[in-house]
Enzyme design. Structure first.
Site, PDB file in Angstrom:
ATOM      1  N   GLN A  47       0.845  -1.190   0.000  1.00  0.00           N
ATOM      2  CA  GLN A  47       0.000   0.000   0.000  1.00  0.00           C
ATOM      3  C   GLN A  47       0.880   1.239   0.000  1.00  0.00           C
ATOM      4  O   GLN A  47       1.878   1.293   0.720  1.00  0.00           O
ATOM      5  CB  GLN A  47      -0.889  -0.013   1.248  1.00  0.00           C
ATOM      6  CG  GLN A  47      -1.856   1.130   1.358  1.00  0.00           C
ATOM      7  CD  GLN A  47      -2.771   0.981   2.576  1.00  0.00           C
ATOM      8  OE1 GLN A  47      -3.161  -0.109   2.932  1.00  0.00           O
ATOM      9  NE2 GLN A  47      -3.098   2.094   3.182  1.00  0.00           N
ATOM     10  N   ASN A  49       0.705   5.465   0.555  1.00  0.00           N
ATOM     11  CA  ASN A  49      -0.107   6.542   1.120  1.00  0.00           C
ATOM     12  C   ASN A  49       0.598   7.870   0.889  1.00  0.00           C
ATOM     13  O   ASN A  49       1.822   7.917   0.772  1.00  0.00           O
ATOM     14  CB  ASN A  49      -0.300   6.345   2.626  1.00  0.00           C
ATOM     15  CG  ASN A  49      -0.982   5.038   2.954  1.00  0.00           C
ATOM     16  OD1 ASN A  49      -1.935   4.641   2.309  1.00  0.00           O
ATOM     17  ND2 ASN A  49      -0.482   4.347   3.954  1.00  0.00           N
ATOM     18  N   ARG A  59       2.287  14.886  13.025  1.00  0.00           N
ATOM     19  CA  ARG A  59       1.499  13.654  12.932  1.00  0.00           C
ATOM     20  C   ARG A  59       2.264  12.562  13.659  1.00  0.00           C
ATOM     21  O   ARG A  59       3.393  12.252  13.321  1.00  0.00           O
ATOM     22  CB  ARG A  59       1.267  13.273  11.471  1.00  0.00           C
ATOM     23  CG  ARG A  59       0.476  14.320  10.688  1.00  0.00           C
ATOM     24  CD  ARG A  59       0.249  13.856   9.247  1.00  0.00           C
ATOM     25  NE  ARG A  59      -0.375  14.874   8.440  1.00  0.00           N
ATOM     26  CZ  ARG A  59      -1.686  15.004   8.266  1.00  0.00           C
ATOM     27  NH1 ARG A  59      -2.523  14.189   8.872  1.00  0.00           N
ATOM     28  NH2 ARG A  59      -2.167  15.966   7.492  1.00  0.00           N
ATOM     29  N   HIS A  62       2.619   7.138  15.717  1.00  0.00           N
ATOM     30  CA  HIS A  62       1.647   6.086  15.417  1.00  0.00           C
ATOM     31  C   HIS A  62       2.328   4.759  15.120  1.00  0.00           C
ATOM     32  O   HIS A  62       3.467   4.731  14.656  1.00  0.00           O
ATOM     33  CB  HIS A  62       0.815   6.467  14.197  1.00  0.00           C
ATOM     34  CG  HIS A  62       0.112   7.777  14.322  1.00  0.00           C
ATOM     35  ND1 HIS A  62      -0.002   8.645  13.270  1.00  0.00           N
ATOM     36  CD2 HIS A  62      -0.498   8.370  15.371  1.00  0.00           C
ATOM     37  CE1 HIS A  62      -0.672   9.720  13.662  1.00  0.00           C
ATOM     38  NE2 HIS A  62      -0.975   9.576  14.939  1.00  0.00           N
ATOM     39  N   LYS A  72       7.399   0.617   7.153  1.00  0.00           N
ATOM     40  CA  LYS A  72       7.126   1.746   6.262  1.00  0.00           C
ATOM     41  C   LYS A  72       8.420   2.219   5.603  1.00  0.00           C
ATOM     42  O   LYS A  72       9.487   2.186   6.219  1.00  0.00           O
ATOM     43  CB  LYS A  72       6.531   2.924   7.046  1.00  0.00           C
ATOM     44  CG  LYS A  72       5.199   2.641   7.677  1.00  0.00           C
ATOM     45  CD  LYS A  72       4.728   3.818   8.511  1.00  0.00           C
ATOM     46  CE  LYS A  72       3.410   3.498   9.199  1.00  0.00           C
ATOM     47  NZ  LYS A  72       2.999   4.570  10.105  1.00  0.00           N
ATOM     48  N   TYR A 132       4.459   7.426   1.778  1.00  0.00           N
ATOM     49  CA  TYR A 132       4.993   6.235   2.427  1.00  0.00           C
ATOM     50  C   TYR A 132       4.369   4.957   1.918  1.00  0.00           C
ATOM     51  O   TYR A 132       3.210   4.899   1.571  1.00  0.00           O
ATOM     52  CB  TYR A 132       4.909   6.320   3.949  1.00  0.00           C
ATOM     53  CG  TYR A 132       3.552   6.613   4.545  1.00  0.00           C
ATOM     54  CD1 TYR A 132       2.817   5.610   5.153  1.00  0.00           C
ATOM     55  CD2 TYR A 132       3.026   7.910   4.537  1.00  0.00           C
ATOM     56  CE1 TYR A 132       1.582   5.880   5.744  1.00  0.00           C
ATOM     57  CE2 TYR A 132       1.804   8.182   5.110  1.00  0.00           C
ATOM     58  CZ  TYR A 132       1.089   7.163   5.715  1.00  0.00           C
ATOM     59  OH  TYR A 132      -0.135   7.435   6.279  1.00  0.00           O
ATOM     60  N   GLU A 143      -4.455  -0.093  15.971  1.00  0.00           N
ATOM     61  CA  GLU A 143      -3.645   1.116  16.031  1.00  0.00           C
ATOM     62  C   GLU A 143      -3.220   1.422  17.459  1.00  0.00           C
ATOM     63  O   GLU A 143      -3.913   1.126  18.427  1.00  0.00           O
ATOM     64  CB  GLU A 143      -4.357   2.303  15.393  1.00  0.00           C
ATOM     65  CG  GLU A 143      -5.561   2.815  16.138  1.00  0.00           C
ATOM     66  CD  GLU A 143      -6.240   3.978  15.422  1.00  0.00           C
ATOM     67  OE1 GLU A 143      -7.020   4.663  16.086  1.00  0.00           O
ATOM     68  OE2 GLU A 143      -5.996   4.213  14.229  1.00  0.00           O
ATOM     69  N   LYS A 169      -7.028  13.714  18.270  1.00  0.00           N
ATOM     70  CA  LYS A 169      -6.723  12.301  18.526  1.00  0.00           C
ATOM     71  C   LYS A 169      -5.279  12.126  19.022  1.00  0.00           C
ATOM     72  O   LYS A 169      -5.017  11.378  19.952  1.00  0.00           O
ATOM     73  CB  LYS A 169      -6.946  11.500  17.234  1.00  0.00           C
ATOM     74  CG  LYS A 169      -6.691  10.034  17.346  1.00  0.00           C
ATOM     75  CD  LYS A 169      -7.002   9.370  16.007  1.00  0.00           C
ATOM     76  CE  LYS A 169      -6.555   7.942  15.974  1.00  0.00           C
ATOM     77  NZ  LYS A 169      -6.785   7.325  14.669  1.00  0.00           N
ATOM     78  N   ASP A 170      -4.328  12.839  18.391  1.00  0.00           N
ATOM     79  CA  ASP A 170      -2.926  12.715  18.780  1.00  0.00           C
ATOM     80  C   ASP A 170      -2.615  13.431  20.090  1.00  0.00           C
ATOM     81  O   ASP A 170      -1.662  13.066  20.777  1.00  0.00           O
ATOM     82  CB  ASP A 170      -2.012  13.241  17.668  1.00  0.00           C
ATOM     83  CG  ASP A 170      -1.931  12.283  16.485  1.00  0.00           C
ATOM     84  OD1 ASP A 170      -2.505  11.177  16.556  1.00  0.00           O
ATOM     85  OD2 ASP A 170      -1.296  12.649  15.470  1.00  0.00           O
TER      86      ASP A 170
END
Length: 181
Positions: A47, A49, A59, A62, A72, A132, A143, A169-170
């Site tokens: 994948q 992104n 960011r 995570h 990654k 990435y 997560e 959220k972070d």
């Protein structure tokens, strides 16, 4: 391409060979055979992104746990970021340590972050396009995260904290000692 292992085992800085002339430049951003040969790893990326962010956007940090853990390969297409990888492998000699590297459209460096690491970045330029590759699909239930200003990590994000733009959220992620690892 050249590959250099960081102080964190299996975490690599990758620098492509860039061919420049009066027309511009060309480089191979990824070659599976060369990657496997130079890192000694066999990673199957499934994948890609991309994110766009403004100066001060932070960011992270995570990661994914269990069967959905992700390796990654990250790079910047436009702009400049400080990229951070934190070793969260409990059996690692460098558990709780991190590496930080500036990735930019100019240096074209990439960072390979293996499974078992938390990852984050902050945008140092006016805007940035961040790309990435992942070797596993995202799974919401898997997560995890660590608060960006964890005192035990003491990451220098290179900008004053009053300039940070962090998602709600972070902002509520736990400290590393309380994180789901």
């Amino acid at each position: 391409m050249t590959v250099k292992e960081t102080k964190l085992k299996n975490c690599f800085i990758i620098e492509p060979k860039i061919f420049e002339d009066e027309r511009g430049y060309f480089f191979e951003s990824f070659n599976q055979l060369m990657f496997n040969k130079l890192t000694g790893k066999s990673v199957n990326f499934i994948q890609d992104n991309e994110s766009f962010s403004s100066r001060g956007v932070l960011r992270g940090l995570h990661y994914q746990v269990g069967e959905y853990a992700q390796a990654k390969l990250v790079r910047v297409i436009k702009g400049n970021v400080l990229d951070v990888a934190v070793d969260i492998r409990k059996d690692s000699l460098t558990y709780g340590e991190y590496v930080a590297i500036e990735l930019s459209e100019d240096n074209k460096k990439q960072l390979f972050i293996p499974r078992g690491f938390a990852h984050g970045f902050i945008v140092l330029s006016e805007t940035a396009i961040f790309s990435y590759k992942c070797d596993n699909f995202y799974n919401k239930e898997s997560e995890g995260g660590i608060i960006f200003n964890d005192k035990t990590l003491a990451i220098d994000w290179k900008l004053s904290s009053d300039k940070f733009i962090v998602s709600e959220k972070d902002k509520v992620l736990p400290a590393m000692e309380n994180a789901r690892l």
